[in-house]
Motif scaffolding. Structure first.
Motif, mmCIF file in Angstrom:
data_model
loop_
_atom_site.group_PDB
_atom_site.id
_atom_site.type_symbol
_atom_site.label_atom_id
_atom_site.label_comp_id
_atom_site.label_asym_id
_atom_site.label_seq_id
_atom_site.Cartn_x
_atom_site.Cartn_y
_atom_site.Cartn_z
ATOM 1 N N TYR A 61 0.835 -1.204 0.000
ATOM 2 C CA TYR A 61 0.000 0.000 0.000
ATOM 3 C C TYR A 61 0.871 1.255 0.000
ATOM 4 C CZ TYR A 61 -4.205 -2.764 0.966
ATOM 5 O OH TYR A 61 -5.253 -3.641 0.875
ATOM 6 N N GLY A 62 2.045 1.159 0.642
ATOM 7 C CA GLY A 62 2.956 2.302 0.670
ATOM 8 C C GLY A 62 3.387 2.724 -0.721
ATOM 9 N N LYS A 63 3.598 1.739 -1.600
ATOM 10 C CA LYS A 63 3.993 2.034 -2.975
ATOM 11 C C LYS A 63 2.839 2.610 -3.793
ATOM 12 C CE LYS A 63 7.485 -1.632 -3.075
ATOM 13 N NZ LYS A 63 7.865 -2.952 -3.650
ATOM 14 N N LEU A 64 1.625 2.238 -3.425
ATOM 15 C CA LEU A 64 0.452 2.709 -4.176
ATOM 16 C C LEU A 64 0.124 4.166 -3.879
ATOM 17 C CD1 LEU A 64 -1.932 -0.382 -3.780
ATOM 18 C CD2 LEU A 64 -0.679 0.316 -5.837
ATOM 19 N N GLY A 65 0.471 4.654 -2.671
ATOM 20 C CA GLY A 65 0.124 6.020 -2.303
ATOM 21 C C GLY A 65 -1.338 6.129 -1.887
ATOM 22 N N MET A 66 -1.785 7.344 -1.609
ATOM 23 C CA MET A 66 -3.138 7.562 -1.097
ATOM 24 C C MET A 66 -4.217 7.137 -2.089
ATOM 25 S SD MET A 66 -3.110 11.192 0.964
ATOM 26 C CE MET A 66 -4.905 11.123 1.150
ATOM 27 N N PHE A 67 -4.119 7.630 -3.315
ATOM 28 C CA PHE A 67 -5.170 7.368 -4.294
ATOM 29 C C PHE A 67 -5.168 5.909 -4.744
ATOM 30 C CE2 PHE A 67 -4.298 11.949 -4.720
ATOM 31 C CZ PHE A 67 -5.564 12.430 -4.426
ATOM 32 N N GLY A 68 -3.969 5.348 -4.913
ATOM 33 C CA GLY A 68 -3.872 3.949 -5.288
ATOM 34 C C GLY A 68 -4.406 3.035 -4.195
ATOM 35 N N THR A 69 -4.107 3.379 -2.947
ATOM 36 C CA THR A 69 -4.597 2.595 -1.816
ATOM 37 C C THR A 69 -6.120 2.637 -1.758
ATOM 38 O OG1 THR A 69 -2.593 2.956 -0.500
ATOM 39 C CG2 THR A 69 -4.605 2.408 0.707
ATOM 40 N N GLY A 70 -6.679 3.836 -1.925
ATOM 41 C CA GLY A 70 -8.131 3.975 -1.905
ATOM 42 C C GLY A 70 -8.798 3.161 -3.002
ATOM 43 N N SER A 71 -8.213 3.190 -4.203
ATOM 44 C CA SER A 71 -8.781 2.450 -5.332
ATOM 45 C C SER A 71 -8.724 0.947 -5.104
ATOM 46 C CB SER A 71 -8.015 2.800 -6.620
ATOM 47 O OG SER A 71 -8.144 4.174 -6.919
ATOM 48 N N ILE A 73 -8.615 -0.647 -2.198
ATOM 49 C CA ILE A 73 -9.538 -1.032 -1.123
ATOM 50 C C ILE A 73 -10.965 -1.084 -1.641
ATOM 51 C CG2 ILE A 73 -10.564 -0.269 1.062
ATOM 52 C CD1 ILE A 73 -7.763 0.912 1.730
ATOM 53 N N ILE A 74 -11.364 -0.068 -2.393
ATOM 54 C CA ILE A 74 -12.735 -0.033 -2.933
ATOM 55 C C ILE A 74 -12.972 -1.202 -3.877
ATOM 56 C CG2 ILE A 74 -14.302 1.267 -4.425
ATOM 57 C CD1 ILE A 74 -13.041 3.839 -3.250
ATOM 58 N N GLY A 75 -11.955 -1.521 -4.691
ATOM 59 C CA GLY A 75 -12.094 -2.606 -5.646
ATOM 60 C C GLY A 75 -12.216 -3.971 -4.997
ATOM 61 N N SER A 76 -11.496 -4.200 -3.896
ATOM 62 C CA SER A 76 -11.481 -5.531 -3.276
ATOM 63 C C SER A 76 -12.413 -5.668 -2.081
ATOM 64 C CB SER A 76 -10.055 -5.885 -2.841
ATOM 65 O OG SER A 76 -9.565 -4.929 -1.904
ATOM 66 N N GLU A 77 -12.693 -4.553 -1.402
ATOM 67 C CA GLU A 77 -13.489 -4.636 -0.170
ATOM 68 C C GLU A 77 -14.793 -3.851 -0.229
ATOM 69 O OE1 GLU A 77 -11.002 -3.938 3.366
ATOM 70 O OE2 GLU A 77 -9.257 -4.227 2.062
ATOM 71 N N GLY A 78 -14.948 -3.028 -1.259
ATOM 72 C CA GLY A 78 -16.162 -2.231 -1.373
ATOM 73 C C GLY A 78 -15.966 -0.808 -0.862
#
Length: 307
Positions: A61-71, A73-78
């Motif tokens: 998640y650290g490599k993904l950054g804020m927006f990547g992390t949010g995307s 999470i939404i994609g896998s967990e809703g």
């Protein structure tokens, strides 16, 4: 008899006047915290705090950054997964912030800040640190629950009761105070920086602009400065606290805060301590500003003087 200029008197908080009641100050602080989190910054506070937790516990998640992390999470967990732990966060703010804000002024008096001459920056920092430590003791159980709920990658949102039951079953009462050493250290640095910088910045703003100490603009700009410096000083402690609180129930990766710090620095590099800086600042900047603005306005409504 020589009297001080009026402008100088406005720049520095003198606590010689009758102090408001302790419970009254705590109530005002708690009200400011709850209003800020639940009514004003509910969505921003939770989403940023949630992403910050995931970034701190996972290099992915650290490599993904804020927006990547949010995307991700939404994609896998809703979408609603971004609000995991919201009830624990509310309880944390109601307990922890009530004390760390409400006890600041009484702690200042206890440290000898009774006149402008005796009110130094170091004493302000010490007062803020003491108030933060006391608040952390009250809020730690909810902090642990919030961190565990946010770290859960299950598609089903964990309940606070279920999380608390599992924690108590596996670790007992001590489980609710996991990471207490790092949490107290974090709270002392955070609140010491927040209140000392805010208090000190007010004097500089008044001197530079001529605004009154109780002015909304004075409060706003002083709080913005406090939010930035808080992020700089507290990020390493926040990282250590998150790692300690998120350890598996049946395993112990870190023995204590010092062990955690050494392992992070050795295995991941010193800059890891500031991983998640942007989400922390994104949360601190608005919450600190609005929290202090609301706190000062509530104090004024009940006849208290500005900090």
């Amino acid at each position: 008899m020589v009297t001080q200029p009026k402008q100088h008197q406005q720049q520095v908080l003198a606590t010689a006047a009758a102090a408001p009641g302790l419970l009254q100050q705590i109530a005002m602080a708690g009200s400011a915290a709850v209003i800020t989190v639940t009514l004003v910054l509910h969505s921003n506070f939770m989403i940023v705090s949630f992403e910050k937790t995931r970034i701190q516990i996972s290099a992915e998640y650290g490599k993904l950054g804020m927006f990547g992390t949010g995307s991700k999470i939404i994609g896998s967990e809703g979408f609603f997964a971004l609000w995991k732990g919201v009830n624990a966060a509310w309880l944390r703010e109601a307990s922890y912030t009530s004390l760390r804000l409400g006890l600041y002024e009484p702690c200042k008096v206890a440290f000898g800040c009774t006149t402008p001459e005796t009110t130094t920056f170091l004493k302000k920092f010490a007062a803020g640190s003491a108030a933060g430590a006391l608040g952390s003791l009250a809020g730690n159980p909810f902090d642990v629950l919030k961190t565990k709920m946010m770290a859960s990658e299950s598609a089903q949102t964990p309940s606070i009761v279920g999380t608390a039951r599992d924690l108590f079953k596996n670790q007992g009462i001590p489980g609710f105070y996991r990471g207490i050493d790092s949490n107290i250290a974090r709270a002392m640095v955070l609140n010491g920086t927040k209140m000392a910088v805010y208090d000190q910045a007010k004097g500089y703003v008044v001197a530079a602009t001529g605004w009154e100490r109780k002015s909304l603009l004075t409060t706003f700009f002083s709080a913005v400065a406090a939010g930035f410096f808080m992020t700089c000083t507290v990020s390493p402690f926040d990282m250590i606290r998150t790692r300690l609180m998120n350890q598996p129930s049946d395993a112990k990766i870190y023995n204590n805060a010092i062990d955690c710090m050494i392992k992070i620095a050795t295995n991941e590099g010193p800059l890891t301590f500031w991983r998640g800086f942007m989400p922390i600042w994104s949360r601190f900047a608005p919450t600190t500003t609005l929290q202090l603005v609301i706190f000062e306005q509530l104090r004024a409504l009940v006849g208290m003087s500005a900090l």
